[in-house]
Design a protein around this motif. Structure first.
Motif, PDB file in Angstrom:
ATOM      1  N   GLY A 549      52.482 -25.987  18.423  1.00  0.00           N
ATOM      2  CA  GLY A 549      52.760 -24.872  17.204  1.00  0.00           C
ATOM      3  C   GLY A 549      52.482 -23.414  17.635  1.00  0.00           C
ATOM      4  N   ILE A 550      52.222 -23.247  18.988  1.00  0.00           N
ATOM      5  CA  ILE A 550      52.165 -22.035  19.542  1.00  0.00           C
ATOM      6  C   ILE A 550      53.778 -21.532  19.994  1.00  0.00           C
ATOM      7  N   ARG A 570      46.714 -17.327  14.864  1.00  0.00           N
ATOM      8  CA  ARG A 570      47.600 -16.951  15.749  1.00  0.00           C
ATOM      9  C   ARG A 570      47.749 -15.323  15.997  1.00  0.00           C
ATOM     10  N   MET A 571      48.174 -14.902  17.103  1.00  0.00           N
ATOM     11  CA  MET A 571      48.145 -13.527  17.088  1.00  0.00           C
ATOM     12  C   MET A 571      49.234 -13.420  18.297  1.00  0.00           C
ATOM     13  N   VAL A 631      52.589 -15.220   8.721  1.00  0.00           N
ATOM     14  CA  VAL A 631      51.939 -16.088   7.654  1.00  0.00           C
ATOM     15  C   VAL A 631      50.547 -15.481   7.430  1.00  0.00           C
ATOM     16  N   ARG A 632      50.538 -15.009   5.955  1.00  0.00           N
ATOM     17  CA  ARG A 632      49.550 -14.241   5.576  1.00  0.00           C
ATOM     18  C   ARG A 632      48.201 -14.988   5.227  1.00  0.00           C
TER      19      ARG A 632
ATOM     20  N   HIS B  18      50.725 -23.713  11.082  1.00  0.00           N
ATOM     21  CA  HIS B  18      50.290 -23.122   9.676  1.00  0.00           C
ATOM     22  C   HIS B  18      49.545 -21.966   9.564  1.00  0.00           C
ATOM     23  N   LEU B  19      48.827 -21.521  10.629  1.00  0.00           N
ATOM     24  CA  LEU B  19      47.383 -20.800  10.777  1.00  0.00           C
ATOM     25  C   LEU B  19      48.199 -19.330  10.586  1.00  0.00           C
TER      26      LEU B  19
END
Ligand code: HEM
Ligand SMILES: [Cu+2]
Lengths: 637, 207
Positions: A549-550, A570-571, A631-632, B18-19
């Motif tokens: 998911g990265i 994630r950043m 994604v907040r 989803h994070l």
């Protein structure tokens, strides 16, 4: 990203994380391995330069009444040598190695603040080059690496030498502070999921403790040298007893930094040793938690001891007694660690390869250095031996035993990861023995010189004191050391091309860096690992074992929680940028200018502010990507 | 870019897609970075204050050359202004964590107004110190303290100004809000560190 459709994820990752090509790209690089590699080359270069200065001193001292080098140059030589070794080599080399290794060990793609990391490297480089440039044009500092006032004040040391020294110290220590922050935050926030603090490699623990010491120790020397330069430039009176200042203030501030400095040099190698010993004994470290506690205890105690450098001053007796006790107490955590290492070696299956040889030598040398240290920590003996060659012998036993031997071990150990090839074992053993014997031939006799009363920091000595033969022997030893270092360089150079291919895990190590390819790709790992124990590579596979998911097409990293390393958010990391480099240039102008006029601080801070603002300013294209993917977080009440 | 191999991976993958893409407070690396900076600078301030009392301990009279201690007026005014500046600062911080752009803009504007006020008062403060840095060690250490703190005021003002402009011109995304929140955290440090310095500079020479 149109051609990305046909590319494999690994190719896409490489595209995303590698540094841009060309000169501009070279100046813009932010990949942690690129910056760290430069940093390692530069610090090693300073080690060689510092060594050449030492050889010059030893040549001068080889014979009595020698006329090779005059007193003025000799003063510059030992000052430059001490300053270089302490400020430009011993601490930064470990930071550099850590910046290279930590993301690999922790299972992430980069360090926490890649641009700040680049900036720190540039100012370190410019600060060091500034100091050597001054030396080469005959303006090298000459008041010793601890620059005691009044020797270092404007009366006794006119000209620009000490100003250059003071600014260079502040400058390079700024870099050390920034790297400390980079390292701490990388360790706290970027560990692979599952790598709780209790599972973190001991090298990371050692670097964490070191970085905290940096945070609290380095400001002291920066403050001290800033006060020194204002005393010299704008007539403040911090160190001037005529007008209420005090020379001992300098010593307090300096040693508040200077003693922890010794531990800054000594603690990272403790981590290196634990890594190497575990791997070459083929078993996990015995007493992991005891090791961690010992590291932390050493960090704390390192601040309690500075006064033992000042026993020869007239401080209150009770204070001295207290500090003697504190100095002796540091032996306890050290003993704990040594027991753990010995237990590990004892119960493991030993593989006596070059890296391990350097570590075993560390034990021998440091034991001797520690013993003479205990001698010096007692007030009565210290007053006797103060400023003799006994101290020179002691400090080199500790510094070379504590830092240089483990550093060579580290180079041999991680070289295959760095280059993808093995270093020659035969040359390695030659180098080791040359270094080990050369070291003892150089420095052991200095104990005797000291006991016989030869003072340190003298450029020559008269014939007939009984010192001639010993000095000659020490000089010969120094040349053996030089030959050994040369051999190391040859070995490293040749092995880059001709060494046996290494593969990902040539030594059978258990920590995450050995999972990445050798040399690691720009993104470190094709898939980010999930961890279930202290030595993930030695453990039976458990699921999940990878992160999904990265986005490989973006500089995205996973951040985890501080203690439990649970995935948090994630950043997107900053992209390559020339602005850290340009800001570093502007900062250098400010610092160099301030050697000559205090106004430089005023007018040059504008370019610094402007360039730093450009550095900070976001690009629209990047911001759009950020925004699209946003994604907040659940908004807190 | 699609997620690789999601779905049929036999539980091999830990899915993180989803994070959130940013976070506030101690979850954010920026917060830790700022804390590191604060640790360094707090150490510097602590050391100067120790140096001050160390020198005072050696002196027969303090201030040394018999000059007067600093006048209380401007320093005290500035303390009040600084303490009050925490209100817009907290406004900006909360607005940022609500992702409320308008709130952030007003909060930052007020912060800047306060910055200009305390920088102006700071200039007056220097005229009321009753000593010069080159008089004696007392003057030196007082000016060192004031200078260091003023440096922080100036850099933080600049930081806030840059952020304020950015929040008007864009581009704006989640990370900018994190920056605003961190800027506020740093501001607290600048205010908080003033209190011991204020006490030392203004009362260290009186009691
Ligand atoms: C590699 C071989 C080395 C040799 C042959 C060597 C030799 C010397 C010599 C001859 C002196 C001057 C003694 C005097 O006149 O008082 C000296 C001082 C010193 N050395 Fe080394 N050294 C070496 C490595 C190192 C290393 C690796 C470090 C630190 C990591 C170091 C740190 C120092 C310091 C701090 C001083 C004191 C300087 C001063 O008095 O201001 N040396 N060394
Ligand atoms: Cu010490």
């Amino acid at each position: 990203m149109s051609d990305a459709a046909s590319a494999t994820p690994a190719e896409v990752l490489e595209q995303t994380w590698r540094d841009p090509p060309g000169l501009w790209g070279w100046l813009s690089a932010v990949n942690h391995k690129t910056i760290a590699a430069r940093f390692i080359y530069v610090t090693f270069g300073f080690f060689v330069a510092g060594g050449i200065l030492a050889l010059m001193m030893r040549l001068q001292l080889a014979r009595p009444d020698s006329r090779l080098i005059g007193p003025d140059l000799y003063n510059q030589l030992f000052t430059m040598h001490g300053t270089t070794m302490m400020f430009l080599f011993a601490v930064p080399v470990m930071q550099a190695v850590a910046i290279w290794l930590l993301p690999l060990m922790l299972g992430t793609r980069t360090v926490a603040f890649p641009r700040m990391n680049a900036f720190a490297f540039w100012i370190f480089l410019f600060g060091g080059v500034m100091l050597f440039a001054a030396f080469l044009i005959g303006a090298g500092p000459d008041a010793g690496w601890f620059a005691y006032v009044p020797l270092a004040n404007a009366d006794y040391s006119p000209g620009k030498r000490i100003d250059i020294w003071g600014q260079m110290i502040t400058f390079t220590e700024t870099a050390a502070l920034m790297e400390a922050i980079v390292i701490i935050v990388t360790i706290f926030k970027m560990r692979a999921p599952g790598m709780t603090l209790d599972r973190m490699p001991l090298f990371a623990w050692a670097m964490l403790v070191t970085s905290f010491i940096v945070l609290f120790a380095m400001p002291a020397v920066m403050l001290a040298s800033t006060a020194l330069i204002t005393d010299r430039l704008v007539d403040t009176h911090f160190y001037d007893p005529e007008l209420g200042g005090d020379a001992l203030l300098w010593q307090h501030l300096f040693w508040f930094f200077g003693h922890p400095e010794v531990y800054l040099i000594f603690i990272p190698p403790l981590g290196v040793i634990s890594a190497i010993i575990a791997t070459f004994s083929r078993r996990p470290m015995v007493g992991y938690r005891a090791m961690v506690l010992a590291l932390i205890a050493t960090g704390f105690l390192s601040f309690g001891l500075w006064v033992h450098h000042m026993f020869a001053t007239n401080l209150p007796e009770l204070g001295k007694a207290f500090f003697t006790a504190a100095s002796l107490m540091i032996a306890i955590p050290t003993a704990v660690q040594i027991f753990c290492w010995i237990a590990t070696l004892w119960t493991g299956r030993l593989h006596l390869r070059t890296p391990l040889l350097f570590i075993l030598a560390f034990f021998v040398i440091l034991l001797a250095g520690g013993l003479t240290g205990l001698m010096l920590a007692s007030v009565s003996l210290d007053t006797q031996l103060h400023d003799t060659y006994f101290v020179v012998a002691h400090l080199h036993y500790v510094l070379l035993g504590g830092a240089v031997f483990p550093m060579f071990g580290a180079f041999y150990y991680w070289y295959p990861k760095f280059t993808g090839r093995m270093m020659s074992e035969r040359l390695g053993k030659w180098q080791f023995w040359l270094f080990f014997i050369g070291f003892n031939v150089t420095f052991f006799p200095m104990h005797i010189l000291g006991l016989e009363g030869m003072p340190r920091r003298v450029y020559t000595y008269p014939d007939g004191m009984g010192w001639n033969a010993i000095n000659l022997v020490a000089t010969m030893g120094a040349f053996m050391i030089a030959a050994s270092v040369l051999l190391f360089i040859v070995n490293a150079w040749r092995s880059r091309r001709r060494g046996a291919p290494a593969g990902a895990d040539p030594w059978g190590g258990g920590t995450l860096e050995w999972r990445a390819a050798s040399p690691p790709p720009a993104a470190n790992f094709d898939v980010l690992p999930v961890v279930h124990g202290r030595y993930p590579l030695w453990q039976p596979a458990a699921l999940p074992d990878r992160v999904a998911g990265i986005d490989p097409a973006l500089r995205e990293v996973l951040l985890t929680s501080v203690t439990a390393a649970e995935p948090d958010h994630r950043m997107l990391m900053p992209s390559p940028s020339p602005w850290p480099f340009v800001t570093a240039l502007a900062t250098t102008v400010l610092f160099v200018g301030s050697i000559f006029t205090p106004w430089a601080v005023v007018w040059a801070s504008l370019p610094v502010a402007i360039t730093a603002t450009f550095w900070f300013w976001p690009r629209h294209s990047e911001s759009r990507i950020r925004h699209e993917r946003e994604v907040r977080p659940e908004v807190r009440s | 870019m699609k997620d690789e191999a999601s779905g049929n991976d036999d539980g091999r993958s830990l899915h993180v897609g989803h994070l959130p893409t940013f976070a506030f407070g101690h979850r954010s690396p920026m917060w830790w970075g700022t804390l590191g900076l604060v640790a360094i600078e707090a150490t510097v301030f602590a050391l100067v204050i120790v140096a001050y009392f160390y020198l005072r301990g050696l002196a027969d009279a303090w201030p040394l050359s018999g000059s007067l201690p600093p006048d209380l007026l401007w320093g005290t005014v500035n303390t009040v202004v600084l303490l009050l500046s925490m209100i817009p600062n907290e406004m900006a911080r909360r607005a940022a964590e609500r992702l409320d752009l308008r709130g952030v803009r007003t909060g930052l504007a007020w912060c800047l107004a306060f910055s200009l006020a305390f920088l102006a008062v700071r200039a007056l403060e220097f005229t009321a110190l009753n000593c010069a840095w080159d008089d004696d060690a007392y003057g030196s250490v007082v000016w060192m303290m004031m200078g260091l703190h003023t440096l922080h005021l100036i850099t933080d003002t600049w930081d806030s100004a840059v952020l304020a402009v950015l929040m008007h011109t864009g581009p704006i995304d989640g990370k900018r809000f994190v920056d605003v929140s961190e800027n506020a955290g740093y501001w607290y440090f600048v205010v908080g560190s003033w209190l011991p310095i204020y006490a030392t500079v203004y009362f260290g020479a009186r009691i």
